[in-house]
Design a protein around this motif. Structure first.
Motif, PDB file in Angstrom:
ATOM      1  N   ALA A 168       1.042  -1.143  -0.008  1.00 43.97           N
ATOM      2  CA  ALA A 168       0.001  -0.087  -0.091  1.00 43.97           C
ATOM      3  C   ALA A 168       0.822   1.224  -0.056  1.00 43.97           C
ATOM      4  CB  ALA A 168      -0.975  -0.025   1.094  1.00 43.97           C
ATOM      5  N   THR A 169       2.269   0.854   0.047  1.00 48.17           N
ATOM      6  CA  THR A 169       3.118   2.179   0.125  1.00 48.17           C
ATOM      7  C   THR A 169       2.710   3.091  -1.165  1.00 48.17           C
ATOM      8  OG1 THR A 169       4.656   1.044   1.354  1.00 48.17           O
ATOM      9  CG2 THR A 169       5.369   3.138   0.123  1.00 48.17           C
ATOM     10  N   VAL A 170       2.700   2.364  -2.321  1.00 46.73           N
ATOM     11  CA  VAL A 170       2.346   3.110  -3.500  1.00 46.73           C
ATOM     12  C   VAL A 170       1.228   3.916  -3.638  1.00 46.73           C
ATOM     13  CG1 VAL A 170       3.849   1.265  -4.765  1.00 46.73           C
ATOM     14  CG2 VAL A 170       1.504   1.091  -4.500  1.00 46.73           C
ATOM     15  N   LEU A 171       0.196   3.743  -2.769  1.00 45.11           N
ATOM     16  CA  LEU A 171      -0.908   4.113  -2.784  1.00 45.11           C
ATOM     17  C   LEU A 171      -1.091   5.523  -1.659  1.00 45.11           C
ATOM     18  CD1 LEU A 171      -3.359   1.224  -2.576  1.00 45.11           C
ATOM     19  CD2 LEU A 171      -2.576   2.373  -4.734  1.00 45.11           C
ATOM     20  N   VAL A 172      -0.191   5.858  -0.934  1.00 41.83           N
ATOM     21  CA  VAL A 172      -0.298   6.870  -0.207  1.00 41.83           C
ATOM     22  C   VAL A 172       0.566   8.061  -0.981  1.00 41.83           C
ATOM     23  CG1 VAL A 172      -0.076   5.446   1.916  1.00 41.83           C
ATOM     24  CG2 VAL A 172       1.940   6.508   1.097  1.00 41.83           C
ATOM     25  N   TRP A 179       8.279   7.250   4.997  1.00 42.62           N
ATOM     26  CA  TRP A 179       7.628   6.833   6.302  1.00 42.62           C
ATOM     27  C   TRP A 179       6.954   5.773   6.183  1.00 42.62           C
ATOM     28  CZ3 TRP A 179      10.734   9.674   9.395  1.00 42.62           C
ATOM     29  CH2 TRP A 179      10.906  11.057   8.882  1.00 42.62           C
ATOM     30  N   TRP A 180       5.793   5.579   5.260  1.00 40.29           N
ATOM     31  CA  TRP A 180       4.835   4.736   5.286  1.00 40.29           C
ATOM     32  C   TRP A 180       5.863   3.034   5.297  1.00 40.29           C
ATOM     33  CZ3 TRP A 180      -0.654   4.358   5.826  1.00 40.29           C
ATOM     34  CH2 TRP A 180      -1.146   2.807   5.714  1.00 40.29           C
ATOM     35  N   ALA A 181       6.797   3.223   4.402  1.00 36.59           N
ATOM     36  CA  ALA A 181       7.443   2.013   4.008  1.00 36.59           C
ATOM     37  C   ALA A 181       8.303   1.774   5.092  1.00 36.59           C
ATOM     38  CB  ALA A 181       8.358   2.191   2.793  1.00 36.59           C
ATOM     39  N   ALA A 182       9.046   2.563   5.722  1.00 37.38           N
ATOM     40  CA  ALA A 182       9.796   2.398   6.848  1.00 37.38           C
ATOM     41  C   ALA A 182       9.111   1.938   8.101  1.00 37.38           C
ATOM     42  CB  ALA A 182      10.581   3.643   7.315  1.00 37.38           C
ATOM     43  N   ALA A 183       7.784   2.534   8.520  1.00 34.97           N
ATOM     44  CA  ALA A 183       7.157   2.037   9.442  1.00 34.97           C
ATOM     45  C   ALA A 183       6.625   0.460   9.244  1.00 34.97           C
ATOM     46  CB  ALA A 183       5.772   2.710   9.318  1.00 34.97           C
ATOM     47  N   ALA A 184       6.300  -0.003   8.049  1.00 34.82           N
ATOM     48  CA  ALA A 184       5.831  -1.417   7.791  1.00 34.82           C
ATOM     49  C   ALA A 184       7.041  -2.507   8.021  1.00 34.82           C
ATOM     50  CB  ALA A 184       5.341  -1.489   6.149  1.00 34.82           C
ATOM     51  N   VAL A 185       8.242  -1.993   7.429  1.00 37.72           N
ATOM     52  CA  VAL A 185       9.502  -2.770   7.471  1.00 37.72           C
ATOM     53  C   VAL A 185       9.948  -2.838   9.068  1.00 37.72           C
ATOM     54  CG1 VAL A 185      11.633  -3.187   6.825  1.00 37.72           C
ATOM     55  CG2 VAL A 185       9.955  -2.348   4.859  1.00 37.72           C
TER      56      VAL A 185
END
Length: 233
Positions: A168-172, A179-185
């Motif tokens: 879903a990173t590509v949708l934000v 920040w979204w990708a870092a939080a997910a990982v």
């Protein structure tokens, strides 16, 4: 009465109606996600509530992706493990079921289609499970993990969920993507159990699933944009 209040703002009643319409439209807009959530609900209720405890234990042991099962019947374990929700706190359920599945997976399906959303989720689950299998094999042989890890119950939908979150990173909005990708990982590391310098295999699986989901989404989006440019030219 109009759903809009003073100043053009939506009234609470209007928000509730919008929410109701959104929930009612979920089966149509995200059919695979909706069906998966229903299947999870039914399977989990049957295994955790309706079956005798001894039978339920045998079922969970059979679908677990521990090292022994992956060596004996990998296909059944890989797919069976993602059909029952693991025990957890209300926060676990909120993040895994609410944010990951009902939120991110449904949004991916609505935006990119059922095939791509399901493929991304499966890639995250299967890929992360295979990574953890390899890690457990090596870590139990060299003594980093205790031998009982080979037999640990390991089932649930968290790999599917966090793969959807990563994708879903590509949708934000673009500014929020790092920040979204870092939080997910990195979020799985916040509750990691460490064996020396190596985190527990579940943490490794969650990080792997997030990275797989992110990679599949980024690559898929890039390919889609190239095709669009070629069609226009």
């Amino acid at each position: 009465m109009s759903p809009r209040a003073h100043g053009g703002r939506v009234s609470p009643a209007g928000r509730l109606r919008r929410l109701g319409r959104g929930l009612a439209g979920c089966p149509r807009r995200s059919p695979a996600t909706f069906g998966y959530l229903v299947l999870l609900l039914v399977d989990t209720l049957v295994v955790k509530q309706l079956l005798p405890a001894e039978t339920a234990g045998k079922v969970l042991l059979a679908i677990s992706t521990n090292l022994d099962n992956m060596g004996r019947h990998p296909v059944g374990s890989l797919f069976g493990s993602m059909l029952v929700v693991d025990d957890g706190s209300w926060l676990d359920y909120l993040l895994i079921i609410g944010v990951g599945l009902a939120g991110c997976l449904a949004l991916l399906e609505r935006r990119f289609g059922t095939l791509r959303a399901v493929g991304t989720a499966l890639a995250g689950h299967l890929g992360a499970t295979l990574v953890t299998t390899a890690v457990i094999t090596v870590a139990t042989r060299n003594g980093t993990y205790p031998q009982e890890v080979r037999h640990t119950l390991d089932y649930g939908v968290s790999y599917v969920s966090i793969a959807a979150v990563g994708a879903a990173t590509v949708l934000v909005p673009r500014w929020a993507r790092p920040w979204w990708a870092a939080a997910a990982v990195l979020y799985p590391l916040s509750s990691a159990r460490w064996y020396g310098r190596l985190p527990g295999f579940v943490t490794i699986g969650h990080v792997s699933a997030a990275l797989i989901g992110l990679t599949v989404a980024v690559v898929g989006t890039a390919i889609g944009r190239r095709r669009q440019r070629r069609q226009r030219s």
